[in-house]
Scaffold this motif. Sequence first.
Motif, PDB file in Angstrom:
ATOM      1  N   HIS A   1       0.820  -1.228   0.000  1.00  0.00           N
ATOM      2  CA  HIS A   1       0.000   0.000   0.000  1.00  0.00           C
ATOM      3  C   HIS A   1       0.852   1.276   0.000  1.00  0.00           C
ATOM      4  O   HIS A   1       1.969   1.249  -0.479  1.00  0.00           O
ATOM      5  CB  HIS A   1      -0.988  -0.034   1.167  1.00  0.00           C
ATOM      6  CG  HIS A   1      -1.680  -1.360   1.278  1.00  0.00           C
ATOM      7  ND1 HIS A   1      -2.784  -1.672   0.536  1.00  0.00           N
ATOM      8  CD2 HIS A   1      -1.365  -2.474   1.999  1.00  0.00           C
ATOM      9  CE1 HIS A   1      -3.141  -2.930   0.811  1.00  0.00           C
ATOM     10  NE2 HIS A   1      -2.300  -3.433   1.686  1.00  0.00           N
TER      11      HIS A   1
ATOM     12  N   GLU B   1      -2.300   0.312   7.991  1.00  0.00           N
ATOM     13  CA  GLU B   1      -1.395  -0.740   7.518  1.00  0.00           C
ATOM     14  C   GLU B   1      -0.169  -0.169   6.823  1.00  0.00           C
ATOM     15  O   GLU B   1       0.954  -0.616   7.028  1.00  0.00           O
ATOM     16  CB  GLU B   1      -2.159  -1.675   6.576  1.00  0.00           C
ATOM     17  CG  GLU B   1      -1.286  -2.747   5.943  1.00  0.00           C
ATOM     18  CD  GLU B   1      -2.040  -3.650   4.976  1.00  0.00           C
ATOM     19  OE1 GLU B   1      -3.254  -3.428   4.772  1.00  0.00           O
ATOM     20  OE2 GLU B   1      -1.413  -4.574   4.430  1.00  0.00           O
TER      21      GLU B   1
ATOM     22  N   HIS C   1       2.509  -7.275   4.617  1.00  0.00           N
ATOM     23  CA  HIS C   1       1.144  -6.769   4.784  1.00  0.00           C
ATOM     24  C   HIS C   1       0.598  -7.028   6.181  1.00  0.00           C
ATOM     25  O   HIS C   1       1.133  -7.837   6.926  1.00  0.00           O
ATOM     26  CB  HIS C   1       0.216  -7.423   3.755  1.00  0.00           C
ATOM     27  CG  HIS C   1       0.433  -6.913   2.371  1.00  0.00           C
ATOM     28  ND1 HIS C   1      -0.353  -5.944   1.816  1.00  0.00           N
ATOM     29  CD2 HIS C   1       1.385  -7.225   1.450  1.00  0.00           C
ATOM     30  CE1 HIS C   1       0.097  -5.685   0.590  1.00  0.00           C
ATOM     31  NE2 HIS C   1       1.155  -6.447   0.347  1.00  0.00           N
ATOM     32  N   VAL C   2      -0.496  -6.313   6.475  1.00  0.00           N
ATOM     33  CA  VAL C   2      -1.235  -6.535   7.712  1.00  0.00           C
ATOM     34  C   VAL C   2      -2.626  -7.017   7.327  1.00  0.00           C
ATOM     35  O   VAL C   2      -3.234  -6.501   6.395  1.00  0.00           O
ATOM     36  CB  VAL C   2      -1.314  -5.232   8.536  1.00  0.00           C
ATOM     37  CG1 VAL C   2      -2.233  -5.416   9.735  1.00  0.00           C
ATOM     38  CG2 VAL C   2       0.074  -4.809   8.986  1.00  0.00           C
TER      39      VAL C   2
ATOM     40  N   GLU D   1      -6.066  -7.536  -0.608  1.00  0.00           N
ATOM     41  CA  GLU D   1      -4.764  -6.975  -0.992  1.00  0.00           C
ATOM     42  C   GLU D   1      -4.733  -6.518  -2.445  1.00  0.00           C
ATOM     43  O   GLU D   1      -3.977  -5.624  -2.800  1.00  0.00           O
ATOM     44  CB  GLU D   1      -3.642  -7.993  -0.737  1.00  0.00           C
ATOM     45  CG  GLU D   1      -3.503  -8.457   0.712  1.00  0.00           C
ATOM     46  CD  GLU D   1      -3.218  -7.323   1.688  1.00  0.00           C
ATOM     47  OE1 GLU D   1      -3.199  -6.143   1.279  1.00  0.00           O
ATOM     48  OE2 GLU D   1      -3.011  -7.611   2.874  1.00  0.00           O
TER      49      GLU D   1
HETATM   50 ZN   LIG Z   1      -2.190  -5.203   2.652  1.00  0.00          ZN
END
Ligand SMILES: [Zn+2]
Length: 575
Positions: free
Chosen positions: A360, A374, A428-429, A460
């Motif tokens: 992101h 995130e 990622h979260v 995602e």
């Molecule tokens: Zn993500």
Amino acid sequence: MKFRLSVNISTNFRRLFWLFLLGLVLNLALPLPASSLTEAERAYQQAEKELQRFAASRQKLRYRRHWLKVIARFKNIYRRYPESRVAPRALYRVGRLYEELYGYSGRKADLYAALKYYELLWEKYPKSSHARLALKRAIVIYERKLRSPVKALALKKKLKRLAGMRERSPTVARQAKKNPPPKRSTQAVSVAEKKTSSGEKKSASKLLAVKIGGTIKQIRYWSSKDYSRVVLDLSRKVSYSPHVLKASKEKPPRLYVDIKPARISPYLKPVIPIKDGLLKQIRFGQYRKDTVRVVLDLASLTDYRVFFLDEPARLVIDLIGKGFSEKPACPAPPKIINGEISLAQQLGLCIRRVVIDPGHGGRDPGCRNRRLKEKHIVLRVSKLLAQKLRAKLGCEVVLTRTKDVFIPLEQRTAIANMKRADLFVSIHVNSSPRRRAYGIETYYLNFASDEEAMRVAALENAASTHSLSELQDLLKGILLNTKLEESHRLAEAVQRNLVKTLRRRYRPVKDRGVRTAPFVVLIGTRMPAVLVEIGFLSNPMEEKRLRDPKYLDLVAEGIARGITAYVKKMKLSAR
Ligand SMILES: [Zn+2]
């Protein structure tokens, strides 16, 4: 296919557009002697005439300033005659024209301008039939272009209210029941308006088709000496067929892709010279009425891949040139790192470069919980991970972003390939509608292993699960050259070590295991590539951890150990 296309008029669009406008003007003009028109109505007619001339001029359509000029004409009608019956119609035209302009320019600002005028229309003239048309357009924009279902839903409710209001509206009721013979000028306009509004409905799909008839809006590319990725941004899904023309004495190899039904945005130059690297130039032209041919002139070509991604629609072309898979001699790693001989050197390994991808960024915050986003968490972890890898492996580490900026998914893959990374790790979260869900999971590219994996990939990819199932079909062709087995091993090593490291200081830590799903960011990677989900921001316990710098440092440590373990085990460079 995402868009409904009522008539396939992508090629003849201008003629139809023109005919429609002409029809509109005639509808307005013929039954009425000019003398019976009010000043406002005359001004509106004039503006429609200008629009008609504009739409017929290929030259003018190319220039933004001409669009803005026509738009200004309609704006002026609203400003000068806000009480007139043509005011709502003029506002609707302004909105539609901005929407059309967006189809050419690709500028989000044009879309927002359209929304602004639609809103003005339904706020000021809630009883007008154009208010409802404007609401419908705005709903389409929010749903399909801005991916904001919440906004769209709110507007749908509003549309219901407006429809109710219209039924209860005394003027409409009176007209419907008694249908009294009104004064001539009023009748004239109401006839015109009636015709316009049905014409408008028809035109909505036609005008829309102008926009979505497979326009190639923009071309993006990343090119190095032996790898290039070209992305064609499209207005909707198209079919495509790639062909290779082998090198001859006079000519270098070429790859051409026929795309249909499609046409080229007048904003694009027909030839884009690139020169340095594998890609020499990109040319394109309207090969047939409904077919655009994109030709890529190359220095060499050993492999290529073309695939379509939806939401937003784009065609990705990956080109591999001579020398890409040749392993260059391993450069001697710096001998002493932090006073020790690097692990790579001890083991005689050749891991030259790792690309880390913090997910992101910029306008895409990823998942969020209150103010915690995130994009900030993963950037922090990625920077820590880079430090640790440099220290542990003595290799070069490249981050796809080092700041809070937006980078499209396909560009991240291109960076990894262009840098000829030996490993690619995307951080990622996670987030789930079930607050109780928590834990760590690591993915590599393949068909989705289960429903949950599907959900994560949709999250995602910032796309719907529908386009994800299309992505699954596409994978069959793509997986061929993906380092599946090695990616799987890397994922296992990262997952095992990350969980183990975290359990030293935290309890409970849930091991959700290694999974597979079609992540766009992993598609086309030419090296072992994984995506790590370091916890759930939607889970209160893990949210607390993700706020804690100590947890983030331990996450980076765990991933670094995983990568090191993988490298040790492989005892070779990944390529
Ligand atoms: Zn993500």
